[in-house]
Scaffold this active site. Structure first.
Site, PDB file in Angstrom:
ATOM      1  N   ASP A  39      35.192  -2.669  18.071  1.00  0.00           N
ATOM      2  CA  ASP A  39      36.321  -2.722  18.689  1.00  0.00           C
ATOM      3  C   ASP A  39      37.172  -3.624  18.687  1.00  0.00           C
ATOM      4  O   ASP A  39      37.949  -3.943  19.120  1.00  0.00           O
ATOM      5  CB  ASP A  39      35.191  -3.346  19.856  1.00  0.00           C
ATOM      6  CG  ASP A  39      36.227  -3.120  21.303  1.00  0.00           C
ATOM      7  OD1 ASP A  39      37.745  -2.898  21.069  1.00  0.00           O
ATOM      8  OD2 ASP A  39      36.071  -3.757  22.055  1.00  0.00           O
ATOM      9  N   ASP A  97      35.789   3.449  27.540  1.00  0.00           N
ATOM     10  CA  ASP A  97      36.805   3.354  28.879  1.00  0.00           C
ATOM     11  C   ASP A  97      38.150   2.797  28.205  1.00  0.00           C
ATOM     12  O   ASP A  97      38.290   2.344  26.628  1.00  0.00           O
ATOM     13  CB  ASP A  97      36.832   2.234  29.852  1.00  0.00           C
ATOM     14  CG  ASP A  97      36.226   1.085  29.370  1.00  0.00           C
ATOM     15  OD1 ASP A  97      35.702   0.993  28.584  1.00  0.00           O
ATOM     16  OD2 ASP A  97      36.913   0.119  30.117  1.00  0.00           O
ATOM     17  N   ASP A 111      41.887   1.225  21.189  1.00  0.00           N
ATOM     18  CA  ASP A 111      41.494   0.048  21.916  1.00  0.00           C
ATOM     19  C   ASP A 111      39.868   1.128  22.937  1.00  0.00           C
ATOM     20  O   ASP A 111      40.504   1.213  24.048  1.00  0.00           O
ATOM     21  CB  ASP A 111      41.361  -0.908  22.787  1.00  0.00           C
ATOM     22  CG  ASP A 111      40.480  -1.988  23.279  1.00  0.00           C
ATOM     23  OD1 ASP A 111      39.318  -1.937  23.223  1.00  0.00           O
ATOM     24  OD2 ASP A 111      41.079  -2.108  23.879  1.00  0.00           O
ATOM     25  N   GLU A 134      34.071  -1.551  30.078  1.00  0.00           N
ATOM     26  CA  GLU A 134      33.889  -2.273  28.334  1.00  0.00           C
ATOM     27  C   GLU A 134      35.100  -3.349  29.559  1.00  0.00           C
ATOM     28  O   GLU A 134      35.100  -4.866  29.911  1.00  0.00           O
ATOM     29  CB  GLU A 134      34.031  -2.103  27.493  1.00  0.00           C
ATOM     30  CG  GLU A 134      34.060  -3.680  26.606  1.00  0.00           C
ATOM     31  CD  GLU A 134      35.331  -4.043  26.091  1.00  0.00           C
ATOM     32  OE1 GLU A 134      35.355  -5.457  25.813  1.00  0.00           O
ATOM     33  OE2 GLU A 134      36.854  -3.528  26.329  1.00  0.00           O
TER      34      GLU A 134
HETATM   35 ZN   LIG Z   1      37.857  -2.478  23.340  1.00  0.00          ZN
END
Ligand SMILES: [Zn+2]
Length: 417
Positions: A205, A87, A148, A182
């Site tokens: 991440d 996501d 991201d 997340e």
């Molecule tokens: Zn992230």
């Protein structure tokens, strides 16, 4: 040892994934919070199967799991996991992302063509000076990029690709996990740690190339509710208690030097980020962040004290403060597994980057997994300006991240006896 290249470049994968809108949405009770996350997750399942990964499955909560069995001679090496979230942030639109590749960057500010007011400046981004000759990937200025964490997804998928093209690589079993929701903090609860089967894992991440994070915020969320009294404004004198005004004065009394825009490094903050306004009842949601529990306690105390002070100042007004814990600094656990960080730093070094650790001013899925028994530091992705229209990454950053992951599975096998 020179390795055979992946079937598909990490950049091509990245560009395909960022075009799929996977924004999560706050306030939904189901996981995933948005249907669109299924589109990318199902694509990843297909691609993992096409690459020959084993035990590929997707859960009812849009969590993707896969396995790459290690060489039999290295059966003693504990399974190592890699995780990324599908996501993107609800904060900025992720609809119709139009990635732009600025080939062979030669320095200077980057003006985004879809909205020329959006400019990635050299002044604010020292990292640009290190990116001469690189292909920089931005948006057109109207959406976020979704690096991201599609950079994490693309580099992990390219890791799978690389390991399949190079079956002689000495490594143990590798587990792959792609998670949903997340960004709204709720998805990871639905992640099946046991079924995943890794003993240790890394989220992919993070941001600047070379940076490993083994420390995150400790995080709480406060919901402050102002209970006023509504009445017709024409006859309100001495009767109305305006919850909107109460909320406004509460917020302006919070210390200005305790905001995200006035703090950095190890200094925590209070951040009001949303709420509702009505005369009768107004609420504001405030996140509390600090690396130290004592600092977090201090911030919570401040919120409660200011609420009481406001109640005393405005007769009839009631202010309630509800606080929940969101996640804790994962270093409380990771300090007992220093080798996980060491291995990641060594892999980074082998990829030709300058390895370093940095506390992350945010949380990761890894924070929660760490406390659920799966120690999980975080690895850079090369992305910058998360949750913003100015988000960017680059060909070299994505390639170096992938290279680091490929080294890491080998370091892990070498160092485990
Ligand atoms: Zn992230």
């Amino acid at each position: 040892m020179s390795l055979r290249p992946p079937r598909e470049s990490v950049v091509d994968r990245f560009l395909r994934y960022v075009r799929i809108n996977t924004q999560s949405k706050e306030g939904e009770s189901r996981t995933p919070s948005t249907e669109s996350q299924w589109v990318l997750a199902r694509l990843l399942v297909e691609e993992l199967r096409a690459l020959g990964a084993s035990d590929v499955r997707i859960s009812e909560h849009c969590m993707v799991y896969a396995s790459l069995p290690g060489v039999p001679a290295l059966a003693h090496v504990p399974p190592i996991g890699f995780l990324a979230h599908v996501d993107t942030s609800p904060a900025v639109s992720g609809d119709a992302v139009n990635p732009i590749v600025h080939r062979n960057y030669q320095g200077g500010d980057i003006v985004l063509p879809g909205d020329p007011s959006q400019v990635i400046t050299v002044e604010q981004h020292a990292i640009l000076a290190t990116m001469i000759g690189d292909d920089i990937i931005t948006t057109d200025g109207t959406t976020l990029l979704g690096s991201d964490d599609k950079a994490g997804v693309a580099t992990i998928m390219t890791l799978v690709d690389m390991l399949q093209q190079n079956p002689d690589l000495r490594r143990g079993t590798v587990k792959i996990g792609f998670t949903s929701d997340e960004e709204i903090g709720s998805g990871i609860e639905k992640f099946d740690v046991e079924g995943f089967g890794a003993k240790f894992a890394y989220t992919v991440d993070g941001d600047a190339p070379g940076e490993i994070n083994h420390e995150t915020w400790s995080a709480r969320l406060a919901t402050v509710t102002f209970h006023g009294h509504s009445t017709h404004p024409g006859t309100a004198k001495g009767v109305m208690i305006n919850a909107i005004d109460a909320m406004a004065s509460y917020l302006t009394q919070l210390p200005a030097d305790m905001r995200p825009e006035t703090t950095e490094d190890r200094v925590g903050f209070l951040h009001a980020y949303g709420g509702t306004m009505d005369v009768e009842t107004s609420t504001v949601r405030i996140i509390l962040r600090d690396f130290e529990t004592a600092g977090l306690n201090g911030k919570e105390r401040l919120l409660r004290e200011r609420a009481s002070a406001l109640e005393r100042a405005v007769p009839g007004l009631r202010v309630s403060v509800d606080v929940i814990e969101q996640y804790r600094n994962m270093n409380d656990v990771l300090k007992d597994y220093p080798q996980l960080t060491e291995f990641a730093l060594e892999a980074t070094r082998r990829a030709g980057l300058a390895p370093r650790t940095r506390p992350i001013r945010g949380g990761t899925d890894g924070s929660k997994l760490t406390f659920r028994g799966l120690p999980c530091p975080n690895i850079f992705t090369g992305g910058q300006n998360f949750h913003s229209k100015l988000e960017f990454n680059s060909r070299r950053h994505l390639e170096k991240t992938t290279e680091t992951l490929v080294h890491l599975v080998q370091v892990f096998a070498e160092e485990t006896r």
